[in-house]
Design a protein around this motif. Structure first.
Motif, PDB file in Angstrom:
ATOM      1  N   UNK A 153      14.155  46.761 -73.314  1.00 47.99           N
ATOM      2  CA  UNK A 153      13.714  46.132 -74.568  1.00 47.99           C
ATOM      3  C   UNK A 153      13.992  47.054 -75.760  1.00 47.99           C
ATOM      4  N   UNK A 154      13.701  48.340 -75.622  1.00 47.54           N
ATOM      5  CA  UNK A 154      13.964  49.290 -76.721  1.00 47.54           C
ATOM      6  C   UNK A 154      15.452  49.396 -77.031  1.00 47.54           C
ATOM      7  N   UNK A 155      16.281  49.395 -76.003  1.00 49.44           N
ATOM      8  CA  UNK A 155      17.725  49.536 -76.255  1.00 49.44           C
ATOM      9  C   UNK A 155      18.285  48.290 -76.935  1.00 49.44           C
ATOM     10  N   UNK A 156      17.839  47.117 -76.538  1.00 51.70           N
ATOM     11  CA  UNK A 156      18.305  45.899 -77.197  1.00 51.70           C
ATOM     12  C   UNK A 156      17.761  45.841 -78.620  1.00 51.70           C
ATOM     13  N   UNK A 157      16.496  46.207 -78.810  1.00 56.22           N
ATOM     14  CA  UNK A 157      15.897  46.205 -80.149  1.00 56.22           C
ATOM     15  C   UNK A 157      16.648  47.148 -81.091  1.00 56.22           C
ATOM     16  N   UNK A 158      17.136  48.249 -80.578  1.00 56.05           N
ATOM     17  CA  UNK A 158      17.858  49.222 -81.404  1.00 56.05           C
ATOM     18  C   UNK A 158      19.249  48.735 -81.791  1.00 56.05           C
ATOM     19  N   UNK A 191      -2.508  45.185 -84.528  1.00 55.02           N
ATOM     20  CA  UNK A 191      -1.469  44.888 -85.510  1.00 55.02           C
ATOM     21  C   UNK A 191      -0.196  45.525 -84.965  1.00 55.02           C
ATOM     22  N   UNK A 192       0.853  44.721 -84.813  1.00 51.01           N
ATOM     23  CA  UNK A 192       2.114  45.187 -84.223  1.00 51.01           C
ATOM     24  C   UNK A 192       3.194  45.204 -85.296  1.00 51.01           C
ATOM     25  N   UNK A 193       3.741  46.366 -85.543  1.00 47.72           N
ATOM     26  CA  UNK A 193       4.802  46.547 -86.534  1.00 47.72           C
ATOM     27  C   UNK A 193       6.080  46.965 -85.808  1.00 47.72           C
ATOM     28  N   UNK A 194       7.221  47.007 -86.504  1.00 42.49           N
ATOM     29  CA  UNK A 194       8.479  47.342 -85.826  1.00 42.49           C
ATOM     30  C   UNK A 194       8.362  48.627 -84.998  1.00 42.49           C
ATOM     31  N   UNK A 212       9.179  42.888 -89.225  1.00 42.92           N
ATOM     32  CA  UNK A 212       7.968  42.246 -89.715  1.00 42.92           C
ATOM     33  C   UNK A 212       6.723  42.738 -89.004  1.00 42.92           C
ATOM     34  N   UNK A 213       5.646  41.973 -89.137  1.00 42.15           N
ATOM     35  CA  UNK A 213       4.352  42.338 -88.562  1.00 42.15           C
ATOM     36  C   UNK A 213       3.767  41.148 -87.818  1.00 42.15           C
TER      37      UNK A 213
END
Length: 167
Positions: free
Chosen positions: A35-40, A113-116, A97-98
């Motif tokens: 997930x982190x690699x795709x998000x990046x 609260x979830x931020x990028x 976003x948030x």
């Protein structure tokens, strides 16, 4: 005179010439890393962002043996409703976003609260609601393992400490 073996080399040494076998995640940490690699890789997911006034935008980005990766686009006010993910575990990663998450556990309600960059990992049976309470669009990446086949909706009366399956 040259033989085929002398030209091509030892056939037992052939594997080094083949493309590597793709490695697929098999642990929670590996799914979170995926997930982190795709998000990046913004170029991979940004073209799939789709805001829709009537529903959250969905795009399946990737599938592998026993898992799938989805991109969700959230306009202000859009939410998932209280639900679980059936027999699937999941990794949720906010990429833009948030988002606000409300989870119901045996110990009561929690809010985040979830931020990028924020990442949430949850097992089967986890009951939560995710909402874009901000004034801007939001985008999240979801890895489900095994692939998502059901989402059970829940209802919760105000002040209740537990949720019930919606009827």
């Amino acid at each position: 005179m040259y033989s085929d073996v002398s030209i091509a080399g030892d056939p037992l040494e052939l594997p080094h010439l083949l493309p590597p076998v793709p490695q697929h995640p098999s642990t929670v940490a590996e799914f979170a890393g995926l997930a982190r690699s795709i998000a990046a890789d913004r170029a991979r997911w940004a073209p799939q962002v789709h805001y829709d006034a009537t529903t959250r935008g969905y795009a399946r980005l990737h599938t592998g043996p026993g898992y799938e990766v989805w991109l969700l686009s959230w306009l202000p006010g859009q939410g998932s409703g209280l639900h679980d993910h059936g027999g699937s575990s999941a990794v949720l990663t906010v990429v833009e976003g948030t988002l606000h998450e409300r989870a119901l556990t045996a110990r009561g309600e929690t809010r985040r609260v979830l931020t990028p960059g924020h990442q949430r990992v949850f097992a089967t049976g986890y009951v939560h609601d995710v909402v874009n309470e901000s004034l801007e669009g939001a985008v999240s990446l979801h890895v489900y393992f095994p692939g998502l086949t059901e989402m059970t909706p829940y209802s919760c009366t105000p002040g209740a400490r537990t949720a019930e399956r919606a009827r």
